[in-house]
Design a protein around this motif. Structure first.
Motif, PDB file in Angstrom:
ATOM      1  N   LYS A   1       1.044  -1.074  -0.489  1.00 24.02           N
ATOM      2  CA  LYS A   1       0.112   0.730   0.045  1.00 24.02           C
ATOM      3  C   LYS A   1       0.500   1.020   0.158  1.00 24.02           C
ATOM      4  CE  LYS A   1      -3.914   2.004   2.475  1.00 24.02           C
ATOM      5  NZ  LYS A   1      -4.862   2.438   3.536  1.00 24.02           N
ATOM      6  N   VAL A   2       0.307   1.850  -0.868  1.00 22.71           N
ATOM      7  CA  VAL A   2       1.311   3.230  -1.531  1.00 22.71           C
ATOM      8  C   VAL A   2       0.825   4.384  -0.066  1.00 22.71           C
ATOM      9  CG1 VAL A   2       2.323   4.862  -2.695  1.00 22.71           C
ATOM     10  CG2 VAL A   2       2.309   2.941  -3.477  1.00 22.71           C
ATOM     11  N   PHE A   3       1.726   4.952   0.733  1.00 21.42           N
ATOM     12  CA  PHE A   3       1.409   6.062   1.417  1.00 21.42           C
ATOM     13  C   PHE A   3       2.379   7.278   1.344  1.00 21.42           C
ATOM     14  CE2 PHE A   3       1.146   2.666   3.885  1.00 21.42           C
ATOM     15  CZ  PHE A   3      -0.648   2.638   4.727  1.00 21.42           C
ATOM     16  N   ASN A   4       1.508   8.075   0.245  1.00 23.14           N
ATOM     17  CA  ASN A   4       2.493   9.181  -0.841  1.00 23.14           C
ATOM     18  C   ASN A   4       2.829  10.390  -0.061  1.00 23.14           C
ATOM     19  OD1 ASN A   4       3.019  11.265  -2.749  1.00 23.14           O
ATOM     20  ND2 ASN A   4       2.347  10.313  -4.393  1.00 23.14           N
ATOM     21  N   VAL A   5       3.578  10.774  -0.125  1.00 23.09           N
ATOM     22  CA  VAL A   5       3.770  11.834   1.270  1.00 23.09           C
ATOM     23  C   VAL A   5       2.798  13.373   0.836  1.00 23.09           C
ATOM     24  CG1 VAL A   5       6.099  10.964   1.884  1.00 23.09           C
ATOM     25  CG2 VAL A   5       5.766  13.277   0.940  1.00 23.09           C
ATOM     26  N   MET A   6       2.765  13.598  -0.430  1.00 23.48           N
ATOM     27  CA  MET A   6       1.492  14.195  -1.281  1.00 23.48           C
ATOM     28  C   MET A   6       0.522  13.701  -0.135  1.00 23.48           C
ATOM     29  SD  MET A   6       4.259  15.939  -2.743  1.00 23.48           S
ATOM     30  CE  MET A   6       3.674  16.609  -4.000  1.00 23.48           C
ATOM     31  N   ASP A   7       0.326  13.042   0.179  1.00 19.60           N
ATOM     32  CA  ASP A   7      -1.686  13.390   0.681  1.00 19.60           C
ATOM     33  C   ASP A   7      -1.210  13.603   1.606  1.00 19.60           C
ATOM     34  OD1 ASP A   7      -2.412  12.622  -2.310  1.00 19.60           O
ATOM     35  OD2 ASP A   7      -1.788  10.157  -1.633  1.00 19.60           O
TER      36      ASP A   7
ATOM     37  N   ALA B   1       1.943   4.355   7.139  1.00 16.85           N
ATOM     38  CA  ALA B   1       2.245   3.109   6.695  1.00 16.85           C
ATOM     39  C   ALA B   1       2.693   1.927   7.644  1.00 16.85           C
ATOM     40  CB  ALA B   1       3.516   3.972   6.244  1.00 16.85           C
ATOM     41  N   CYS B   2       3.710   3.140   8.932  1.00 14.46           N
ATOM     42  CA  CYS B   2       3.593   1.550   9.781  1.00 14.46           C
ATOM     43  C   CYS B   2       3.456   1.162  10.328  1.00 14.46           C
ATOM     44  CB  CYS B   2       5.063   2.486  10.722  1.00 14.46           C
ATOM     45  SG  CYS B   2       5.908   1.806  12.261  1.00 14.46           S
ATOM     46  N   GLU B   3       1.705   1.323  10.165  1.00 18.00           N
ATOM     47  CA  GLU B   3       0.731   0.975  11.231  1.00 18.00           C
ATOM     48  C   GLU B   3      -0.089  -0.073  10.203  1.00 18.00           C
ATOM     49  OE1 GLU B   3      -2.524   3.965  11.883  1.00 18.00           O
ATOM     50  OE2 GLU B   3      -0.582   4.809  14.550  1.00 18.00           O
ATOM     51  N   TRP B   4       0.594   0.282   9.136  1.00 15.40           N
ATOM     52  CA  TRP B   4      -0.376  -0.961   8.007  1.00 15.40           C
ATOM     53  C   TRP B   4       0.176  -2.150   8.250  1.00 15.40           C
ATOM     54  CZ3 TRP B   4      -4.199  -1.434   5.491  1.00 15.40           C
ATOM     55  CH2 TRP B   4      -4.739  -2.340   3.922  1.00 15.40           C
ATOM     56  N   GLU B   5      -0.715  -3.542   8.105  1.00 11.53           N
ATOM     57  CA  GLU B   5      -0.321  -4.701   8.483  1.00 11.53           C
ATOM     58  C   GLU B   5       0.587  -5.693   7.561  1.00 11.53           C
ATOM     59  OE1 GLU B   5      -3.654  -6.482  10.413  1.00 11.53           O
ATOM     60  OE2 GLU B   5      -3.122  -5.542  12.319  1.00 11.53           O
TER      61      GLU B   5
ATOM     62  N   VAL C   1       6.193   3.692   1.708  1.00 11.80           N
ATOM     63  CA  VAL C   1       6.139   5.559   1.816  1.00 11.80           C
ATOM     64  C   VAL C   1       6.644   6.317   0.323  1.00 11.80           C
ATOM     65  CG1 VAL C   1       6.877   7.719   3.184  1.00 11.80           C
ATOM     66  CG2 VAL C   1       5.922   5.460   4.433  1.00 11.80           C
ATOM     67  N   LEU C   2       6.139   6.888  -0.395  1.00 14.90           N
ATOM     68  CA  LEU C   2       6.666   7.435  -1.509  1.00 14.90           C
ATOM     69  C   LEU C   2       7.118   8.719  -1.135  1.00 14.90           C
ATOM     70  CD1 LEU C   2       7.272   6.916  -4.611  1.00 14.90           C
ATOM     71  CD2 LEU C   2       5.102   7.403  -5.052  1.00 14.90           C
ATOM     72  N   ILE C   3       7.913   9.164  -1.740  1.00 15.24           N
ATOM     73  CA  ILE C   3       8.469  10.845  -2.063  1.00 15.24           C
ATOM     74  C   ILE C   3       8.374  10.835  -3.514  1.00 15.24           C
ATOM     75  CG2 ILE C   3      10.132  12.192  -1.639  1.00 15.24           C
ATOM     76  CD1 ILE C   3      10.027   9.331   0.538  1.00 15.24           C
ATOM     77  N   PRO C   4       7.960  11.311  -3.979  1.00 15.11           N
ATOM     78  CA  PRO C   4       7.469  11.369  -5.855  1.00 15.11           C
ATOM     79  C   PRO C   4       8.459  12.888  -5.999  1.00 15.11           C
ATOM     80  CG  PRO C   4       5.794  12.435  -4.265  1.00 15.11           C
ATOM     81  CD  PRO C   4       6.454  12.124  -3.854  1.00 15.11           C
ATOM     82  N   GLN C   5       9.445  12.376  -7.303  1.00  8.65           N
ATOM     83  CA  GLN C   5       9.997  13.419  -7.868  1.00  8.65           C
ATOM     84  C   GLN C   5       9.736  15.091  -7.712  1.00  8.65           C
ATOM     85  OE1 GLN C   5      10.383  13.159 -11.860  1.00  8.65           O
ATOM     86  NE2 GLN C   5      11.464  11.479 -11.873  1.00  8.65           N
ATOM     87  N   GLY C   6      10.344  15.243  -7.152  1.00 10.66           N
ATOM     88  CA  GLY C   6      10.703  17.056  -6.857  1.00 10.66           C
ATOM     89  C   GLY C   6      11.803  17.051  -5.586  1.00 10.66           C
TER      90      GLY C   6
ATOM     91  N   VAL D   1      10.749   4.677  -0.096  1.00  6.65           N
ATOM     92  CA  VAL D   1      10.571   5.789  -1.771  1.00  6.65           C
ATOM     93  C   VAL D   1      11.004   6.989  -2.093  1.00  6.65           C
ATOM     94  CG1 VAL D   1      10.658   4.442  -4.290  1.00  6.65           C
ATOM     95  CG2 VAL D   1       9.303   3.457  -1.855  1.00  6.65           C
ATOM     96  N   ILE D   2      12.625   7.348  -2.165  1.00  3.23           N
ATOM     97  CA  ILE D   2      13.524   8.583  -2.473  1.00  3.23           C
ATOM     98  C   ILE D   2      13.161   8.246  -4.243  1.00  3.23           C
ATOM     99  CG2 ILE D   2      14.655  10.233  -2.396  1.00  3.23           C
ATOM    100  CD1 ILE D   2      15.215   8.553   0.767  1.00  3.23           C
TER     101      ILE D   2
END
Length: 407
Positions: free
Chosen positions: A35-41, A63-67, A72-77, A97-98
């Motif tokens: 499951k993706v947790f995008n920091v932009m969200d 993300a840490c609580e997801w079973e 954790v996604l840091i998109p381009q920028g 993921v950086i």
């Protein structure tokens, strides 16, 4: 119950089993996919100016609580990030993921950054991946003038770019770290951790910008890395065991080092360090073991340095048991770190000093079972032949020996 009713009941039971099996498989499949947790969200702003620490932490916590598997996604920028701690334990495997660039504040004193020991910290996590092809930029140039560790034994340590504390079953890969304020990567209290395909760079005159430091850790691998810094490319510190280093290109910098050891009381031993298939280019040292001349006893044993190329290296092969970088040591003291079972094999290239091999061991605890096998180092100077120097060392040599062996 008549036959028709019995068949109907069996049919309903069969359909129920099919449905339940489908639900179980669907749940398992959803858990198998990360499951993706995008920091932009979570409110991150990629303008290179806004502090994104809170947004990154919110994404990490959820993300840490997801079973299941979490990413954790840091998109381009470009993301400004102040000191942050990503703490476990987590419910499932974590991936950080950086894709973009993370930037530290350029001024070390900003927001207490000067007093922070680390910039990005992962702690107490089992099952972790950090990668993504992005960049972490320590913006260290403004801070390096504050570093007086070359002359001050009690200097203020600047923040490490990325530190891993008590992390196990982890992989750090496909990352670029530039211009750290101090050490780029620190590994402490970790187990089963591998670093591969990383690029680490800082100017040759940037103080204490070690590439990778490993302490009190076991089963650590470093491979396919390019490291050029103002200090050790890799440093193996007390309490480390089963350390495997291969396919590393080092330079500029101070080489690949074990130590320094013996500076503090009750230091843990170092054992089982393998460095192979690597090259060092215009570094101040090649492969080095260094200990302080103190009464603090420990052991360092089980080393293999094999298939290594030296390109214009000042001190290609070195054991220094009188390590004293600040020049204020007790000259009558002797190291009590016992070094033993060290093999140097198939090491060739050029030395920028006439003494290409220096094995300066302790009078109190002479080095034991030191082996030189197939050493072929020439002096990159006026055409004079290189030499070797040994003191308080027991061992033997075999194969080609250039310089002539002092064992």
């Amino acid at each position: 119950m008549d036959q028709g009713s019995l068949l109907f009941s069996f049919g309903r039971a069969f359909l129920l089993i099919i449905f339940l099996s489908y639900m179980v498989c669907s749940i398992a499949e959803s858990r198998a996919k990360p499951k993706v947790f995008n920091v932009m969200d979570y409110g991150a702003i990629a303008n290179g100016k806004t502090d994104n620490s809170k947004a990154f932490l919110r994404a990490w916590r959820e993300a840490c609580e997801w079973e299941g598997k979490a990413r954790v996604l840091i998109p381009q920028g470009t993301y400004m990030l102040y000191p942050v701690e990503f703490i476990g334990p987590c419910e499932g495997h974590m991936a950080f993921v950086i894709r973009g660039t993370l930037k530290a504040p350029s001024e070390a004193a900003q927001a207490g950054f000067y007093s922070a020991e680390k910039w990005i910290n992962f702690r107490n996590v089992k099952g972790l991946g950090v990668g993504g092809g992005g960049t972490v930029d320590g913006q260290g140039a403004a801070s390096w003038p504050l570093n007086d560790c070359g002359t001050n034994a009690n200097c203020q340590t600047l923040p490490t770019t990325m530190r891993f504390d008590f992390v196990s079953n982890a992989r750090i890969h496909h990352l670029k770290s530039i211009d750290s304020k101090s050490t780029h990567f620190t590994i402490f209290g970790c187990e089963n951790l591998n670093i591969t395909k990383v690029q680490i760079s800082a100017p040759s005159d940037s103080p204490n910008t070690d590439g990778i430091k490993i302490g009190t850790s076991r089963h650590v691998g470093i491979s396919r890395a390019t490291i050029g810094t103002g200090d050790d490319c890799v440093s193996v510190l007390p309490g480390s065991s089963d350390i495997r280093i291969s396919e590393v290109v080092c330079g500029p910098g101070h080489g690949i080092s074990v130590g320094s050891l013996g500076k503090y009381v009750d230091e843990k031993d170092v054992r089982g360090v393998i460095v192979r298939n690597s090259s060092l280019r215009e570094t101040s040292n090649g492969v080095r073991i260094k200990t302080w001349a103190t009464d603090y006893a420990s052991t360092a044993s089980g080393f293999l340095f094999e298939d290594i190329v030296m390109d214009n290296v000042l001190n290609p092969i070195t054991i220094d048991q009188n390590y004293c970088p600040h020049g204020a040591c007790n000259q009558k003291a002797s190291s009590h770190v016992q070094i033993s079972n060290v093999v140097y094999k198939n090491i060739w290239g050029t030395s920028s000093s006439e003494v290409a091999v220096t094995l300066q061991c302790s009078e109190s605890a002479p080095c034991n079972n030191i082996v030189l096998g197939n050493i072929n180092l020439s002096y990159h100077g006026s055409g004079r032949a290189p030499s070797s120097h040994c003191s308080h060392v027991n061992g033997f040599s075999f194969g080609k020996q250039s310089p002539p062996s002092c064992l």
